[in-house]
Design an enzyme around this catalytic site. Structure first.
Site, PDB file in Angstrom:
ATOM      1  N   ARG A  37       0.816  -1.228   0.000  1.00 26.79           N
ATOM      2  CA  ARG A  37       0.000   0.000   0.000  1.00 26.79           C
ATOM      3  C   ARG A  37       0.841   1.266   0.000  1.00 26.79           C
ATOM      4  NH1 ARG A  37      -3.015  -3.299   3.672  1.00 26.79           N
ATOM      5  NH2 ARG A  37      -4.927  -4.067   2.688  1.00 26.79           N
ATOM      6  N   LYS A  39       1.651  11.581 -10.052  1.00 25.92           N
ATOM      7  CA  LYS A  39       0.744  10.741 -10.845  1.00 25.92           C
ATOM      8  C   LYS A  39       1.490   9.512 -11.325  1.00 25.92           C
ATOM      9  CE  LYS A  39      -2.968  13.540 -12.797  1.00 25.92           C
ATOM     10  NZ  LYS A  39      -3.571  14.042 -14.050  1.00 25.92           N
ATOM     11  N   GLU A  52       5.861  19.972 -23.285  1.00 24.28           N
ATOM     12  CA  GLU A  52       5.349  20.146 -21.930  1.00 24.28           C
ATOM     13  C   GLU A  52       5.851  21.450 -21.312  1.00 24.28           C
ATOM     14  OE1 GLU A  52       3.091  18.567 -20.344  1.00 24.28           O
ATOM     15  OE2 GLU A  52       2.903  16.604 -21.304  1.00 24.28           O
ATOM     16  N   LYS A  54       4.362  23.163 -12.397  1.00 22.84           N
ATOM     17  CA  LYS A  54       3.670  21.929 -12.015  1.00 22.84           C
ATOM     18  C   LYS A  54       3.609  21.776 -10.499  1.00 22.84           C
ATOM     19  CE  LYS A  54       2.918  17.165 -13.173  1.00 22.84           C
ATOM     20  NZ  LYS A  54       3.177  16.047 -14.100  1.00 22.84           N
ATOM     21  N   GLU A 112      -6.348  16.064  -8.030  1.00 27.10           N
ATOM     22  CA  GLU A 112      -7.207  16.485  -9.130  1.00 27.10           C
ATOM     23  C   GLU A 112      -8.681  16.398  -8.724  1.00 27.10           C
ATOM     24  OE1 GLU A 112      -5.747  15.951 -13.343  1.00 27.10           O
ATOM     25  OE2 GLU A 112      -7.404  14.543 -13.311  1.00 27.10           O
ATOM     26  N   ASN A 121      -3.395  19.337 -17.801  1.00 25.08           N
ATOM     27  CA  ASN A 121      -3.813  18.509 -18.932  1.00 25.08           C
ATOM     28  C   ASN A 121      -4.159  19.346 -20.158  1.00 25.08           C
ATOM     29  OD1 ASN A 121      -3.659  15.820 -17.854  1.00 25.08           O
ATOM     30  ND2 ASN A 121      -5.415  16.319 -16.579  1.00 25.08           N
ATOM     31  N   HIS A 133      -4.113  17.787 -23.528  1.00 28.01           N
ATOM     32  CA  HIS A 133      -3.906  16.353 -23.359  1.00 28.01           C
ATOM     33  C   HIS A 133      -5.100  15.486 -23.733  1.00 28.01           C
ATOM     34  CE1 HIS A 133      -0.208  17.553 -21.546  1.00 28.01           C
ATOM     35  NE2 HIS A 133       0.084  16.351 -21.104  1.00 28.01           N
ATOM     36  N   HIS A 164      -4.055  12.454 -25.899  1.00 27.25           N
ATOM     37  CA  HIS A 164      -4.217  11.057 -25.516  1.00 27.25           C
ATOM     38  C   HIS A 164      -5.039  10.297 -26.554  1.00 27.25           C
ATOM     39  CE1 HIS A 164      -3.403  11.931 -20.964  1.00 27.25           C
ATOM     40  NE2 HIS A 164      -2.292  11.793 -21.666  1.00 27.25           N
ATOM     41  N   HIS A 219       4.870  11.383 -26.990  1.00 28.35           N
ATOM     42  CA  HIS A 219       3.880  12.093 -26.192  1.00 28.35           C
ATOM     43  C   HIS A 219       3.901  13.590 -26.472  1.00 28.35           C
ATOM     44  CE1 HIS A 219       1.270  13.057 -22.841  1.00 28.35           C
ATOM     45  NE2 HIS A 219       2.189  13.857 -22.322  1.00 28.35           N
TER      46      HIS A 219
END
Length: 348
Positions: free
Chosen positions: A100, A122, A164, A206, A216, A228, A231, A235, A247
């Site tokens: 965990r 993330k 980015e 960021k 989020e 995003n 994005h 995506h 990307h």
């Protein structure tokens, strides 16, 4: 930490640690093994994973779990990722899910990894349904961005990472745009005098955004979702292209799409759309996408993580540095924005 010759700093995070797992892609086997072998006072194992997006699967995740289990990893132990964004995503998710959650330290070796994937917590893997749909929020204890590693990147990989950084400029820090606009060709090289500054500025954007909205949070206010920008369409491109696009290239086209959408919705000026196209083209990023793919792209966007109750949500700009949300735009606007991207709508 952003600088050079940073690997010695890893030892600063080994106090109380009995075991270390160094997770690295096949392409960085020599680097990953060298880092693993540098630890004299802890038990260290190396976990080699596939390169790029091939690493982000349930099968690779299971492989990593097995390696940790066989080595007897406990909650006191540490995972270290060495690689680009895919390695960070996968390795971070391994750390988030083992017992965990164990500590993870990222050593991003690509520009994209430094300014995006390694920062913000993330983590995730891909499924047949889409990118990063399975994951967790798990903040690293440290991120070491050694600028020396950028010297080994291919020009296309480096330029991909610039997307980015440019995104961070549009959503929060216009100084980034101004620096790149003064010398876009120079900006495509890691030896550019302003390289460290634009990297640090993008990371700061960021970090500032994430610290105010770590998970989020749902709602109508604009929080972490602004990261995003571009994005949702990006995506979708990645999925339609079976992740063969870099990307950053997809994000570049995604930003152009969303700029056109914002203009068509009466929210963004034509000059700001032109600025998107000019700066992205100037550093060698794509700004157009082929015709004939709209049904597939729309289907991919409809399962995007930002979609709520079947309603498409897009992060747009009202102006540079002023992000906002556009929910449920008229389908005709979406198609019109796509046609602008197809036609490379030159408002530049």
């Amino acid at each position: 930490i952003v600088g050079r010759e940073l690997l010695d700093h890893v030892n600063d995070y080994l106090h109380g640690v009995d075991r270390v797992a160094v997770i690295y892609p096949s392409a960085l086997r020599v680097t990953g093994e060298a880092i693993k072998d540098s630890f004299a006072k802890v038990q260290a194992i190396g976990i080699e994973i596939p390169d790029a997006e091939d690493a982000k699967s349930a099968e690779v995740l299971q492989f990593c779990w097995s390696a940790l289990g066989q080595a007897g990893f406990t909650r006191n132990d540490l995972a270290i990722t060495v690689g680009g964004g895919a390695t960070t995503d996968l390795g971070g998710f391994v750390a988030a899910t083992w017992l965990r959650g164990i500590n993870v330290l990222h050593i991003p070796t690509t520009l994209l990894g430094m300014v995006d994937a390694a920062v913000g917590g993330k983590t995730g893997i891909n499924t047949e349904q889409g990118k990063n749909l399975v994951g967790a929020f798990h903040s690293p204890i440290a991120v070491l961005c050694d600028l020396n590693s950028l010297e080994t990147l291919s020009p296309n990989d480096y330029i991909s990472g610039l997307a980015e950084i440019i995104k961070a400029g549009f959503i929060r820090d216009p100084k980034i745009l101004e620096l790149i606009e003064t010398d876009p060709v120079g900006a495509t090289s890691p030896g550019w005098p302003h390289t460290q500054e634009i990297i640090e500025r993008a990371i700061q954007v960021k970090a500032d955004v994430v610290s105010g909205d770590l998970r989020e949070t749902l709602g109508t206010s604009v929080g972490r979702e602004i990261l995003n920008y571009g994005h949702t369409f990006a995506h979708a491109i990645e999925r339609v292209e079976n992740y063969r696009w870099r990307h950053g290239a997809a994000v570049s086209v995604g930003m152009v799409f969303i700029a056109h959408l914002a203009r068509l919705a009466g929210r963004l000026s034509e000059e700001n759309v032109s600025r998107h196209i000019r700066i992205l083209k100037a550093v060698g990023l794509p700004t157009k996408y082929p015709d004939g793919h709209w049904p597939e792209l729309l289907a991919a966007m409809q399962i995007d993580k930002k979609t709520r109750g079947g309603l498409l949500r897009f992060v747009i700009l009202d102006d540079v540095g002023r992000p906002a949300l556009l929910e449920g735009p008229d389908p005709s606007l979406l198609i019109a924005a796509y046609q602008e991207v197809v036609n490379d709508g030159l408002h530049a």
